[in-house]
Scaffold this motif. Structure first.
Motif, short mmCIF file in Angstrom:
data_model
loop_
_atom_site.label_atom_id
_atom_site.label_comp_id
_atom_site.label_asym_id
_atom_site.label_seq_id
_atom_site.Cartn_x
_atom_site.Cartn_y
_atom_site.Cartn_z
N ILE A 1 7.67 -91.34 -68.32
CA ILE A 1 6.68 -91.75 -69.64
C ILE A 1 7.33 -91.12 -70.63
N ALA A 2 6.99 -92.02 -71.85
CA ALA A 2 7.70 -91.55 -73.18
C ALA A 2 6.64 -91.01 -73.95
N MET A 3 6.86 -89.92 -74.64
CA MET A 3 6.06 -89.15 -75.38
C MET A 3 6.22 -89.40 -76.69
N THR A 4 7.64 -89.80 -77.23
CA THR A 4 8.19 -90.06 -78.68
C THR A 4 9.00 -91.29 -78.31
N PRO A 5 9.39 -91.76 -79.40
CA PRO A 5 10.54 -92.63 -79.16
C PRO A 5 11.94 -92.20 -78.82
N ASN A 6 11.93 -90.79 -78.84
CA ASN A 6 13.36 -90.16 -78.33
C ASN A 6 13.34 -89.93 -76.81
N SER A 7 12.17 -90.13 -76.35
CA SER A 7 12.07 -89.75 -74.72
C SER A 7 12.85 -90.58 -74.06
N ILE A 8 13.38 -89.94 -72.91
CA ILE A 8 14.38 -90.95 -71.92
C ILE A 8 13.32 -91.55 -70.96
N THR A 9 13.80 -93.02 -71.07
CA THR A 9 12.76 -93.77 -70.44
C THR A 9 13.65 -94.71 -69.21
N THR A 10 14.77 -94.29 -68.94
CA THR A 10 15.70 -95.07 -67.82
C THR A 10 16.11 -93.93 -66.85
N ILE A 11 16.29 -94.49 -65.67
CA ILE A 11 17.07 -93.40 -64.64
C ILE A 11 18.39 -93.28 -64.95
N GLU A 12 19.02 -94.38 -65.61
CA GLU A 12 20.50 -94.47 -66.00
C GLU A 12 20.60 -93.52 -67.08
N GLY A 13 19.82 -93.52 -68.12
CA GLY A 13 20.05 -92.57 -69.31
C GLY A 13 19.89 -91.20 -68.87
N LEU A 14 18.80 -90.96 -67.79
CA LEU A 14 18.68 -89.53 -67.39
C LEU A 14 19.72 -88.92 -66.65
N GLU A 15 20.28 -89.77 -65.91
CA GLU A 15 21.29 -89.50 -64.93
C GLU A 15 22.67 -89.07 -65.89
N LYS A 16 22.70 -89.98 -67.03
CA LYS A 16 23.80 -89.66 -67.93
C LYS A 16 23.67 -88.29 -68.50
N GLU A 17 22.53 -88.02 -68.86
CA GLU A 17 22.03 -86.89 -69.75
C GLU A 17 22.29 -85.76 -68.74
N LEU A 18 21.86 -85.73 -67.41
CA LEU A 18 21.84 -84.58 -66.51
C LEU A 18 23.36 -84.31 -66.37
N THR A 19 24.43 -85.15 -66.03
CA THR A 19 25.94 -85.06 -66.16
C THR A 19 26.41 -84.18 -67.42
N LYS A 20 25.94 -84.75 -68.71
CA LYS A 20 26.22 -84.08 -69.55
C LYS A 20 25.77 -82.39 -69.83
N ILE A 21 24.72 -82.11 -69.15
CA ILE A 21 24.10 -81.02 -69.22
C ILE A 21 25.09 -79.76 -68.47
N ILE A 22 25.39 -80.61 -67.06
CA ILE A 22 26.30 -79.72 -66.39
C ILE A 22 27.57 -79.40 -66.94
N GLN A 23 28.24 -80.42 -67.62
CA GLN A 23 29.59 -80.41 -68.23
C GLN A 23 29.40 -79.40 -69.46
N ASP A 24 28.36 -79.49 -70.05
CA ASP A 24 28.14 -78.70 -71.35
C ASP A 24 27.69 -77.20 -71.00
N GLY A 25 27.00 -77.06 -69.99
CA GLY A 25 26.72 -75.75 -69.86
C GLY A 25 25.02 -75.41 -70.24
#
Length: 259
Positions: free
Chosen positions: A163-187
């Motif tokens: 669910i999108a709460m703002t225009p900046n909300s993640i709305t696709t699984i692909e986008g979310l998985e990419k973000e999760l990978t970045k979080i692990i890499q960045d710490g």
């Protein structure tokens, strides 16, 4: 309220240190319900792991509290311990950065705020202990999702409604998985206006003695205050999260040997 659920859960109260085991007849008598109704409720509790059934003989069948309650009790104890350890360092962090500091954990399909220290800023976000957030929105939520066991994370992603709460909300699984990978890499994790526009949140993991991420230490505030101080805010939050993890028994050198 669902009366059947309330009646079923109330049956747990009939077990004690003095009476760790109860028969169907005992519980029916104590609850004032018929045996068929009592049996149906006990069977539901047994199915969910809240009770276990011991058969001493065909005529002697008793119930006792199940291991699921121990599991849930340990979660409550761990969260209470985490809050107790975190609060002094959260106060220090809030004093240092002058932004709201939150402690966030996973609760089912959501992230929930279990502790908070407010900022002294005249303009600040409204948040409260007990606030729940979808796991795909917010820095703390995403960080906790990123650090889940792979199978557990996959289950969440499979049934997640983005669910999108703002225009900046993640709305696709692909986008979310990419973000999760970045979080692990960045710490760490950052949320830029995903739940409320013109706000930023950033989170670092809190680990227990086993190295498991059990909570997210989060600071949040207005975007205008974060932009020029981002490096400082990241450094201070990481420092506080590392100190808390250390107080909970986490040792990097020990964990690294297991990898």
């Amino acid at each position: 309220m669902n009366q059947s659920v309330i009646k079923a859960l109330n049956l747990i109260n009939y077990f004690s240190l003095d009476k760790p085991e109860q028969s169907l007849s005992d519980i029916a008598k104590l609850s004032g319900m018929s045996k068929p109704t009592t049996y149906r409720l006990l069977s539901s509790l047994e199915f969910c792991g809240f009770l276990s059934k011991i058969k001493y003989s065909d005529q002697d069948i008793r119930y006792r509290l199940g291991m699921k309650l121990l599991e849930l009790g340990n979660i409550v104890l761990e969260q209470s311990e985490v809050r107790k350890v975190c609060l002094p360092l959260m106060k220090q962090l809030a004093e240092s950065v002058d932004e709201a500091v939150h402690l966030v954990v996973v609760d089912g399909e959501h992230a929930v705020y279990i502790e908070k220290v407010d900022s002294k800023q005249p303009i600040r976000l409204f948040t409260s202990v007990g606030r729940r957030s979808p796991l795909h929105l917010g820095s703390g939520s995403k960080l906790l999702l990123a650090h889940m066991d792979g199978l557990e994370r996959a289950k969440h992603l499979q049934k997640m409604e983005l669910i999108a709460m703002t225009p900046n909300s993640i709305t696709t699984i692909e986008g979310l998985e990419k973000e999760l990978t970045k979080i692990i890499q960045d710490g760490y994790s950052i949320s830029d206006g995903e739940q409320t526009l013109d706000t930023i949140g950033l989170s670092f993991p809190i680990r227990n003695h086993k190295g498991n991420v059990i909570a997210a230490l989060t600071i949040s505030g207005m975007k205008s205050r974060f932009q020029e101080r981002l490096a400082f805010l990241l450094e201070e939050t990481k420092k506080a999260a590392d100190l808390i993890s250390g107080d909970l028994g986490y040792r990097k050198e020990v964990i690294s040997l297991k990898i």
